[in-house]
Enzyme design. Sequence first.
Site, mmCIF file in Angstrom:
data_model
loop_
_atom_site.group_PDB
_atom_site.id
_atom_site.type_symbol
_atom_site.label_atom_id
_atom_site.label_comp_id
_atom_site.label_asym_id
_atom_site.label_seq_id
_atom_site.Cartn_x
_atom_site.Cartn_y
_atom_site.Cartn_z
ATOM 1 N N GLY A 188 -0.401 4.560 0.762
ATOM 2 C CA GLY A 188 -1.555 4.788 1.633
ATOM 3 C C GLY A 188 -1.348 4.058 2.940
ATOM 4 N N ASP A 189 -2.394 4.019 3.754
ATOM 5 C CA ASP A 189 -2.343 3.368 5.061
ATOM 6 C C ASP A 189 -1.118 3.799 5.876
ATOM 7 O OD1 ASP A 189 -4.631 2.270 4.075
ATOM 8 O OD2 ASP A 189 -3.998 0.192 4.215
ATOM 9 N N ASN A 190 -0.160 2.904 6.048
ATOM 10 C CA ASN A 190 1.001 3.225 6.891
ATOM 11 C C ASN A 190 2.137 3.841 6.089
ATOM 12 O OD1 ASN A 190 -0.646 1.052 8.093
ATOM 13 N ND2 ASN A 190 0.799 1.262 9.795
#
Lengths: 725, 725
Positions: free
Chosen positions: B313-315
């Site tokens: 997730g995120d980056n």
Amino acid sequence: MSKTKGRVTLPSETGFLEETKEMMERWGADAIRDSDGTKLSEDLKSLDAKIYTTYFVSRGHNDFSRNHMEETQSLYLMSRHTLAVDTTLRISFMDGYFRQQVMPDYDHDPKIYWEVMDRTLGTVVPVENWEVWTESDEVVLKDIAPYHEYTVSFLVKAIWDPTQMYNHITNNWGDKEHDIPFDVRKKHSNEYIHSYMSQWMKENPRTDVVRFTTFFYHFTLVFNDLGKEKFVDWFGYSASVSVDALEAFAKEKGYRLRPEHIVDKGYYNTAFRVPTKEYLDFIDFQSAYVAKQAKKLVDEVHRHGKEAMMFLGDNWIGTEPYGKYFPEIGLDAVVGSVGGGATLRMISEIPGVKYTEGRFLPYFFPDTFREGNDPTIEAKENWRMARRAIMRKPVDRIGYGGYLSLAYQFPSFVDYIEKVTDEFREIYDNIKGKKPYTGLKVAVLNSWGTLRSWQTHMVAHALWYKQIYSYLGILEALSGDSVEVSFLSFEDVKTNGVPQDVDVLLNAGDAGTAFSGGEEWLDEKLVTTIRRWVYEGGGFIGVGEPSAVHHGGRYFQLADILGVDKELGFSLSTDKYFHTAKEKHFITEGIESPLDFGEGMKNIYALGKDTEILSYHDGQVELSAHDFGKGRGIYIAGLPFNFENARLLHRCMYYAAHKEEELHKLFAENIYVEVHGYPEIGRYALVNNTDSEQKTAVYDEKGRKTMTVLAPQEIRWMEMEKNEE
Amino acid sequence: MSKTKGRVTLPSETGFLEETKEMMERWGADAIRDSDGTKLSEDLKSLDAKIYTTYFVSRGHNDFSRNHMEETQSLYLMSRHTLAVDTTLRISFMDGYFRQQVMPDYDHDPKIYWEVMDRTLGTVVPVENWEVWTESDEVVLKDIAPYHEYTVSFLVKAIWDPTQMYNHITNNWGDKEHDIPFDVRKKHSNEYIHSYMSQWMKENPRTDVVRFTTFFYHFTLVFNDLGKEKFVDWFGYSASVSVDALEAFAKEKGYRLRPEHIVDKGYYNTAFRVPTKEYLDFIDFQSAYVAKQAKKLVDEVHRHGKEAMMFLGDNWIGTEPYGKYFPEIGLDAVVGSVGGGATLRMISEIPGVKYTEGRFLPYFFPDTFREGNDPTIEAKENWRMARRAIMRKPVDRIGYGGYLSLAYQFPSFVDYIEKVTDEFREIYDNIKGKKPYTGLKVAVLNSWGTLRSWQTHMVAHALWYKQIYSYLGILEALSGDSVEVSFLSFEDVKTNGVPQDVDVLLNAGDAGTAFSGGEEWLDEKLVTTIRRWVYEGGGFIGVGEPSAVHHGGRYFQLADILGVDKELGFSLSTDKYFHTAKEKHFITEGIESPLDFGEGMKNIYALGKDTEILSYHDGQVELSAHDFGKGRGIYIAGLPFNFENARLLHRCMYYAAHKEEELHKLFAENIYVEVHGYPEIGRYALVNNTDSEQKTAVYDEKGRKTMTVLAPQEIRWMEMEKNEE
């Protein structure tokens, strides 16, 4: 109300003389007609009334037809999609068709006039790759691609007239002979049609009005192998195709039609298809020819001092009454069946005839006129809907059909129709030829324009379909609305722009259909012309999927005007923040919610905060308004007919046109009451559209308000310039 | 059940040592992690547990970033559609964007890297016709067409990391500094990223597992001018774009990307768009680069004797775990958030890592762990859904996140999780590495194939959208079903055909999306390959608008297989006779109606009498089956998750595959009970998926039937080859 007379046509039947006289008196009838299944005896024909006699041009003469089977009418049909599982394939192209209606035409070379299509690739299969087996009615393909689907487009001879076939099967006529339709384009048939007409004239001296039912070609009505309806298109030209027509077309238009131009992937160019150039050319070509031939018959009628009336239906193909050749036929009258307000105006606005006549419901048939049933209910509903439209543009006559002897057994029905006929004459005498007051002008915009005035979204004549009722309500609402209604095609807009006097454009339909417009909206001329027009002050109302075609990051190409678009899944990642409907708005004032959007439309969302959402339900916008320059766009998810929706549309148009200030002129607050003004005679009428008493505030032509109460179904005539109560 | 230990990760926090010990004991935790907003003090790090430490690669180093503002990350954005009412136009391209998140990139020549599009024509506006006014952030167009819409595609610098921005704004962090994301493709950033990693390793000797959150590029998350979410795409590559990337792409792939290839009319290539070649090339290009750079970091972790774990997730852009470069990174583990069964399997099936970990819900955050609320409810639901999937393919570890001190205050929650952790270990110990019994193999067919295994129809991670829930239910149902599940792209089918071991193909989605396939279905290779495969015995299940694209007289290109099509209005003239649903059928046996088709699908009709209609409602087919050669097609209008639908899909697959006879093996008649068999260990498990007692007939591996009763949520292990009761 003093007794009036005229403008009413009564069906009668042999052996019903005295009752006919009584009914003529009560309903004020001045014409008598025969009907399907009834004849007029000589005593009836001697009454003081015009006599209408039904006349079939291209069927009912089997003595002729049987001797000229090479001159039957013909159709292009398409076989089922058939899957190849090998490099060869046999297609039983007649599968699913009714062999009592049609038979393959082997008189003309299939290699020239038929076509085999690879539907997977959308390409024509070369004629070298197939043969016709006439013994088994199969087309045999070789060297083709496995797991492609193929179809055969083939010519058939029509050996049973569809209307007679329908009646024959429905009424179990047993071994009654099948009417074989013959083709006016063919030599002997043409001669026969015209010579028989002269002969018939001489044999029917008592006939005043020849009621053509109708001319040469039936709308498309094809039955399946079980003898049930398979395909019906009230506008369909498929049954007007023939080798002679194709050859004449090639000569006249300078190019050949392919079978595909007629079968159109199996859709047969229904009115829902955005019409191709080829199909429009074919309509034009047939209409010109039909008009010329029909004119000859009409001239013959006139030569005998009789009137020619056309029934709008059955074999009406090529006589579209809003088409450019129609006036050339020289008809005296058109009669058509009135299903409601929209069909009434479809009839009453027909140009190029001396008068129009509406045939009202119910038919005097045993299904309605049976013990325990009250035919008055249907009659009231029919009259209530038609009357709205009559107030805008009346037909010149009304009439009924069926067995008068049946209706005669229902005294309360006879009483009611007596009131209707009196009321019709009262209205007619008041308003005929008088331009009614209109607050604005709306133009219905689609691929067909004026050619199909009052005929949008129709499949079979006036039948209910799930996919159309949410749009048909628009025309029904407009048919009795105090606005001017016109019809405009995309081509009109591209060529001439939006006419100066139009206040509101209305585009309504499912995506891809001729009524919404489909790929027509990829034309920048169309889009920019309308954008400019709205930006400079015009109003645009979209219903359903207006201007829909996926392009340039929009689904509605006029999303910028409407302020809404439809989520197709591609922009789910974009947050949609605008879900709140305004409680109070000019458009919805005085209209009870929840509103009824019919089938509605999924996944419509507001583009921004300047879109005024007026109804939002289950995650989608159902009604909204949006300023665009000096103009406005309005979106409606669907508009089935009811009086709430009729009023909603009325208010939408005033809002779209920036004419809110004009609304309270000749206007009733109660949505069940409509006001029709006639400045030329200085009068206006209050019309209660319901079967119950209605109390309402009424605004006169100066906007002065009074309260009044109308009796059930009442129509009340008021004088302008006075403050009546 | 004896106490077991391990495979559980506990969040902890400074000052919570004794309670942490107690919780470790009760839940059998063998790892401790820090969390968003919590740190681990040294005493915690000294416990007998693996220590996880969160590591941010490309943000949280503003001392560096501020000195290298030329190396911020960047994005391509598209302005609003803007209408020209004249031959000139000014577009304030930053309108609607959040200036705290992004700023125009004027470092690189807009005439080279930006693009102005005429969206009405779909053409590029020549650079001579526009100028950028940098003072006002406007693009000024001249000599353009009035009433066309224009957009500007422009580069911006990202000056605030989206995840921090979200937390910052949501939690009112006030003047806490904004994390500026820097770009690994740029010289100083690249050096900094790798050198800082080495330094950090040395400074964090107690860390056992470096939990990367995540690597270099954030999924697309753009805020609007009100500081609220404007655009979110969990799969979006837009924030990985930069001039350096574009230039490197041109060199590597041999052609230049245009801005339009990234902004994609404003859709930004969401997963719902049928991917273009250019976009697939860009994914490939970025993934290769990200893998190479990530590998360097992972190698450094390994050099220090630690493990490298990636948060999914995120980056995470460029690290798609089912992509071809992912294994090269050499990660030890992936951890991801478990929203249900489908997300669990998205994690548990990731190839190329030593172990996977699921972070379970609820988070120990004050929104759930507040007085008066029972967090056990969400935990039970989460476990119940995840457990189905674990029975098929377990993650190797489970864990939680948030403030342990909060959870500690809810003793019944602590009790429940104690049971969960024990149950997880019991399951894991029984089945890890054992291939479960599957009755058949299904392949989910769409544009993405294996690359997006278990990730179909997702917008933002695990959020509910009206347009997707009716499809997400399919994967959720499959995640716990005793069938083998695989993913297949259209390209796979065209290149290699349908794999030999596949029994059923499943195509589900709205028309035009990558999940249904849109214009991919115009490819005759695709269509014929599938037709042949089904004809020879395969099963095809379509949900929603499978194979939909209007062509050749069909809307569903596989209508011949499915036996149904969708009415678009063009074939309204064709009579539809088939409306009657069969009362009894293998597919619906034992499932209560009415069935829930979620959003459903309008206007689906049966093509002929050989289509078995199993549910018909409101004028449309909702469920049907159709023989096609030796194979079968099944249509479902929509399939939101519930246990009725999970069973329905299960039975559909068996029917489609002609494996009806096989159904009653390792099967429970009660739809709330599922049976999972493990032949290698000679055992099978009965799982009660509900919170109430369930009585059911159960069939063992030989099809022998017994009756049994399961306690709420019970999982009961049975031995094969014995007739247990």
